[in-house]
Design a protein around this motif. Structure first.
Motif, PDB file in Angstrom:
ATOM      1  N   ALA A   1     -40.619  36.444 -25.098  1.00  0.00           N
ATOM      2  CA  ALA A   1     -40.090  35.090 -25.225  1.00  0.00           C
ATOM      3  C   ALA A   1     -39.577  34.633 -23.869  1.00  0.00           C
ATOM      4  O   ALA A   1     -39.067  35.438 -23.084  1.00  0.00           O
ATOM      5  CB  ALA A   1     -38.976  35.030 -26.263  1.00  0.00           C
ATOM      6  N   ALA A   2     -39.718  33.335 -23.601  1.00  0.00           N
ATOM      7  CA  ALA A   2     -39.206  32.735 -22.367  1.00  0.00           C
ATOM      8  C   ALA A   2     -38.075  31.781 -22.713  1.00  0.00           C
ATOM      9  O   ALA A   2     -38.101  31.104 -23.746  1.00  0.00           O
ATOM     10  CB  ALA A   2     -40.314  32.001 -21.624  1.00  0.00           C
ATOM     11  N   SER A   3     -37.067  31.744 -21.846  1.00  0.00           N
ATOM     12  CA  SER A   3     -35.919  30.883 -22.080  1.00  0.00           C
ATOM     13  C   SER A   3     -36.332  29.415 -21.999  1.00  0.00           C
ATOM     14  O   SER A   3     -37.122  29.030 -21.141  1.00  0.00           O
ATOM     15  CB  SER A   3     -34.835  31.171 -21.049  1.00  0.00           C
ATOM     16  N   PRO A   4     -35.779  28.551 -22.870  1.00  0.00           N
ATOM     17  CA  PRO A   4     -36.094  27.124 -22.799  1.00  0.00           C
ATOM     18  C   PRO A   4     -35.293  26.370 -21.755  1.00  0.00           C
ATOM     19  O   PRO A   4     -35.528  25.174 -21.550  1.00  0.00           O
ATOM     20  CB  PRO A   4     -35.739  26.635 -24.206  1.00  0.00           C
ATOM     21  N   THR A   5     -34.343  27.043 -21.087  1.00  0.00           N
ATOM     22  CA  THR A   5     -33.459  26.339 -20.165  1.00  0.00           C
ATOM     23  C   THR A   5     -33.504  26.850 -18.726  1.00  0.00           C
ATOM     24  O   THR A   5     -33.130  26.120 -17.808  1.00  0.00           O
ATOM     25  CB  THR A   5     -32.009  26.431 -20.646  1.00  0.00           C
ATOM     26  N   GLU A   6     -33.915  28.100 -18.504  1.00  0.00           N
ATOM     27  CA  GLU A   6     -33.891  28.656 -17.158  1.00  0.00           C
ATOM     28  C   GLU A   6     -35.033  29.653 -16.972  1.00  0.00           C
ATOM     29  O   GLU A   6     -35.655  30.078 -17.944  1.00  0.00           O
ATOM     30  CB  GLU A   6     -32.553  29.352 -16.909  1.00  0.00           C
ATOM     31  N   PRO A   7     -35.320  30.042 -15.713  1.00  0.00           N
ATOM     32  CA  PRO A   7     -36.404  30.995 -15.468  1.00  0.00           C
ATOM     33  C   PRO A   7     -36.008  32.416 -15.875  1.00  0.00           C
ATOM     34  O   PRO A   7     -35.599  33.234 -15.045  1.00  0.00           O
ATOM     35  CB  PRO A   7     -36.643  30.876 -13.962  1.00  0.00           C
ATOM     36  N   LEU A   8     -36.133  32.693 -17.151  1.00  0.00           N
ATOM     37  CA  LEU A   8     -35.719  33.982 -17.696  1.00  0.00           C
ATOM     38  C   LEU A   8     -36.642  34.326 -18.856  1.00  0.00           C
ATOM     39  O   LEU A   8     -37.050  33.454 -19.625  1.00  0.00           O
ATOM     40  CB  LEU A   8     -34.261  33.907 -18.154  1.00  0.00           C
ATOM     41  N   ALA A   9     -36.965  35.611 -18.974  1.00  0.00           N
ATOM     42  CA  ALA A   9     -37.813  36.078 -20.068  1.00  0.00           C
ATOM     43  C   ALA A   9     -37.200  37.317 -20.694  1.00  0.00           C
ATOM     44  O   ALA A   9     -36.493  38.084 -20.035  1.00  0.00           O
ATOM     45  CB  ALA A   9     -39.226  36.373 -19.576  1.00  0.00           C
TER      46      ALA A   9
ATOM     47  N   LEU B   1     -35.820  44.228 -22.802  1.00  0.00           N
ATOM     48  CA  LEU B   1     -35.489  44.016 -21.396  1.00  0.00           C
ATOM     49  C   LEU B   1     -35.393  42.527 -21.107  1.00  0.00           C
ATOM     50  O   LEU B   1     -36.159  41.723 -21.641  1.00  0.00           O
ATOM     51  CB  LEU B   1     -36.558  44.648 -20.488  1.00  0.00           C
ATOM     52  N   VAL B   2     -34.434  42.187 -20.246  1.00  0.00           N
ATOM     53  CA  VAL B   2     -34.225  40.806 -19.816  1.00  0.00           C
ATOM     54  C   VAL B   2     -34.656  40.696 -18.357  1.00  0.00           C
ATOM     55  O   VAL B   2     -34.230  41.502 -17.513  1.00  0.00           O
ATOM     56  CB  VAL B   2     -32.745  40.387 -19.969  1.00  0.00           C
ATOM     57  N   TRP B   3     -35.500  39.687 -18.046  1.00  0.00           N
ATOM     58  CA  TRP B   3     -36.066  39.533 -16.709  1.00  0.00           C
ATOM     59  C   TRP B   3     -35.621  38.228 -16.085  1.00  0.00           C
ATOM     60  O   TRP B   3     -35.659  37.175 -16.737  1.00  0.00           O
ATOM     61  CB  TRP B   3     -37.593  39.570 -16.775  1.00  0.00           C
ATOM     62  N   ASP B   4     -35.211  38.302 -14.813  1.00  0.00           N
ATOM     63  CA  ASP B   4     -34.894  37.113 -14.028  1.00  0.00           C
ATOM     64  C   ASP B   4     -36.167  36.716 -13.284  1.00  0.00           C
ATOM     65  O   ASP B   4     -36.624  37.433 -12.381  1.00  0.00           O
ATOM     66  CB  ASP B   4     -33.764  37.413 -13.034  1.00  0.00           C
ATOM     67  N   LEU B   5     -36.750  35.577 -13.660  1.00  0.00           N
ATOM     68  CA  LEU B   5     -38.008  35.139 -13.051  1.00  0.00           C
ATOM     69  C   LEU B   5     -37.793  34.402 -11.740  1.00  0.00           C
ATOM     70  O   LEU B   5     -38.766  33.994 -11.100  1.00  0.00           O
ATOM     71  CB  LEU B   5     -38.788  34.253 -14.036  1.00  0.00           C
ATOM     72  N   GLY B   6     -36.539  34.220 -11.363  1.00  0.00           N
ATOM     73  CA  GLY B   6     -36.252  33.653 -10.045  1.00  0.00           C
ATOM     74  C   GLY B   6     -36.303  34.723  -8.969  1.00  0.00           C
ATOM     75  O   GLY B   6     -36.933  34.549  -7.922  1.00  0.00           O
TER      76      GLY B   6
ATOM     77  N   MET C   1     -37.440  37.837  -9.747  1.00  0.00           N
ATOM     78  CA  MET C   1     -38.485  38.770 -10.199  1.00  0.00           C
ATOM     79  C   MET C   1     -37.919  40.187 -10.362  1.00  0.00           C
ATOM     80  O   MET C   1     -38.509  41.171  -9.931  1.00  0.00           O
ATOM     81  CB  MET C   1     -39.672  38.773  -9.239  1.00  0.00           C
ATOM     82  N   SER C   2     -36.774  40.265 -11.018  1.00  0.00           N
ATOM     83  CA  SER C   2     -36.128  41.565 -11.213  1.00  0.00           C
ATOM     84  C   SER C   2     -35.610  41.680 -12.641  1.00  0.00           C
ATOM     85  O   SER C   2     -35.473  40.671 -13.354  1.00  0.00           O
ATOM     86  CB  SER C   2     -34.977  41.745 -10.224  1.00  0.00           C
ATOM     87  N   ARG C   3     -35.300  42.897 -13.039  1.00  0.00           N
ATOM     88  CA  ARG C   3     -34.748  43.137 -14.362  1.00  0.00           C
ATOM     89  C   ARG C   3     -33.261  42.869 -14.342  1.00  0.00           C
ATOM     90  O   ARG C   3     -32.514  43.453 -13.558  1.00  0.00           O
ATOM     91  CB  ARG C   3     -35.026  44.574 -14.803  1.00  0.00           C
ATOM     92  N   ARG C   4     -32.821  41.998 -15.242  1.00  0.00           N
ATOM     93  CA  ARG C   4     -31.417  41.632 -15.294  1.00  0.00           C
ATOM     94  C   ARG C   4     -30.617  42.588 -16.181  1.00  0.00           C
ATOM     95  O   ARG C   4     -29.478  42.935 -15.861  1.00  0.00           O
ATOM     96  CB  ARG C   4     -31.259  40.198 -15.813  1.00  0.00           C
ATOM     97  N   ALA C   5     -31.204  43.007 -17.314  1.00  0.00           N
ATOM     98  CA  ALA C   5     -30.457  43.861 -18.247  1.00  0.00           C
ATOM     99  C   ALA C   5     -31.420  44.622 -19.136  1.00  0.00           C
ATOM    100  O   ALA C   5     -32.557  44.201 -19.366  1.00  0.00           O
ATOM    101  CB  ALA C   5     -29.502  43.027 -19.082  1.00  0.00           C
ATOM    102  N   GLN C   6     -30.932  45.762 -19.627  1.00  0.00           N
ATOM    103  CA  GLN C   6     -31.638  46.524 -20.649  1.00  0.00           C
ATOM    104  C   GLN C   6     -30.777  46.519 -21.898  1.00  0.00           C
ATOM    105  O   GLN C   6     -29.629  46.946 -21.878  1.00  0.00           O
ATOM    106  CB  GLN C   6     -31.898  47.958 -20.186  1.00  0.00           C
TER     107      GLN C   6
END
Length: 419
Positions: free
Chosen positions: A135-143, A153-158, A160-165
């Motif tokens: 799923a991709a966030s509807p408000t920010e570059p996050l998946a 897993l939570v990914w920061d698409l800005g 390009m790194s893993r934000r959280a497990q």
């Protein structure tokens, strides 16, 4: 395909025609038509000069020995992206809210494609098993992605790194949803639970327990305050995401059914299920406030996929015979049966929201092609374009507003069209 040349009027049985051969070259064909039997015989076939070719905005079609002229299918700009180190099919596809990046899954890894430059921006690694939800966030570059081991897993698409497990599930993650505000995610798993996650700090704020079998689908209400889950225990459950309490339990109308998919529009839910006692799938429309089953939708073919159109009450069902059925869940009326595929419809997609720039109402994909469907000025459903002939399409997505169509195929290619 041919169309009668109207220049010849003095000989009713000699019909010079235009023909567009598979080589995409126009030829001038003379046919002899035997009027009593309506049988035609080719007399000559030669290349057509530029001056005698039909107008470019029309294509010729010979149908039932009559001449009809239809507008040409639009020629759409296509882009293709593939990674040299990836040769597995694309299973899941998600878009960032601005439509500039696409995230696709290949087994246990994710690729992020920059749609402005048609380049692979990053390869995201970290899953212990094959990705089973995205799923991709509807408000920010996050998946957010889940896998068959239960890992989320939570990914920061800005960056390009893993934000959280996000740890908690112990079996395959079946579905992921992100709330409209983009601050929370909800996951559903085969371990019979749903979990609510805070995407800012990566903590689990609630564990929703009550299902006694796999949770197979999950939807969020428009305000993001409630979730509706569907389980293999033949129940639908409405959850308050703030308190984690189950507001109501809706039992299946048919006792021997196996629930599959769920769709929400306001306080109306459409639940799709297989029933052993019935030859076809059962679509039940529910009022979530009263818990009453309003109606059932039945059709003559077996459904293979479904999507709910934004901004209305239309539920689209793809079928095993290649047809697409458009239902109004409010009235229970089948508005249209659309023909466009030779094989079963594998996937459907609609834009996340309807807008003034929307050019497509939805798209359907099969083993033979991709069809773009829309509503004409007189309110009738029609096919607007046919894309990707003879390609095995695995997943589809439409950008916000419906301008861009994205398709992932069995050859690990991501293809994009501007409508």
């Amino acid at each position: 395909m041919c169309a009668v040349n109207d220049e010849v009027e003095d000989c009713p049985t000699l019909l010079p025609c235009w023909a567009l051969l598979p080589s995409a070259a126009w030829y001038h064909v003379a046919l002899w038509l035997d009027l009593p039997s309506l049988r035609s015989f080719m007399l000559s076939c030669k290349p057509c000069s530029e001056a005698l070719r039909p107008a470019p905005e029309f294509r010729a079609a010979w149908l039932d020995n009559l001449a009809h002229v239809f507008p040409r299918d639009p020629v759409l700009q296509e882009r293709e992206m593939s990674h040299p180190d990836t040769n597995t099919h694309i299973r899941f596809l998600a878009l960032t809210p601005d439509g500039t990046k696409a995230v696709v899954s290949h087994l246990d890894k994710l690729l992020v494609w920059d749609l402005c430059t048609d380049t692979c921006a990053a390869t995201l690694l970290g899953h212990a098993g094959e990705v089973s939800a995205l799923a991709a966030s509807p408000t920010e570059p996050l998946a957010v992605s889940g896998d068959e081991t239960g890992q989320v897993l939570v990914w920061d698409l800005g960056t390009m790194s893993r934000r959280a497990q996000l740890a908690g599930h112990v079996q395959v993650v079946r579905e992921l949803r992100i709330t409209p505000c983009g601050k929370k995610a909800v996951s559903a798993s085969n371990d019979t639970t749903l979990r609510v996650w805070d995407l800012e700090d990566g903590t689990c704020t609630a564990v929703l327990e009550g299902h006694t079998h796999y949770v197979v689908d999950l939807q969020l209400t428009g305000d993001g305050q409630c979730a509706v889950s569907q389980g293999c225990d033949r129940t639908l459950r409405v959850w308050d995401l703030g308190s984690g309490h189950c507001r109501s339990v809706l039992p299946a109308v048919v006792n021997d059914c196996l629930l599959e998919s769920l769709f929400l529009y306001g306080n109306i839910a459409a639940s799709i299920a297989w029933a052993y006692s019935r030859p076809r799938p059962v679509v039940t429309v529910w009022d979530l406030e009263t818990g009453v089953a309003l109606r059932e939708l039945t059709q003559d073919c077996e459904w293979t996929c479904a999507v709910l159109l934004p901004g209305g009450w239309e539920l689209v069902l793809g079928c095993d015979d290649g047809s697409v059925h458009v239902w109004n869940v409010q009235t229970g009326e089948c508005r249209a049966v659309l023909e466009g595929h030779r094989y079963f419809v594998r996937c459907l997609a609609a834009p996340p929201s309807a807008g003034p720039r929307s050019r497509a109402c939805f798209v359907s994909g099969s083993n033979d092609n991709l069809c773009v469907w829309g509503v004409s000025e007189d309110g009738r459903w029609q096919r607007r374009a046919v894309l990707m002939e003879d390609a095995w399409i695995m997943c589809l997505a439409l950008s916000p507003g419906g301008r861009y169509v994205l398709a992932g195929d069995v050859r690990s290619r991501l293809r994009v069209w501007d409508l």
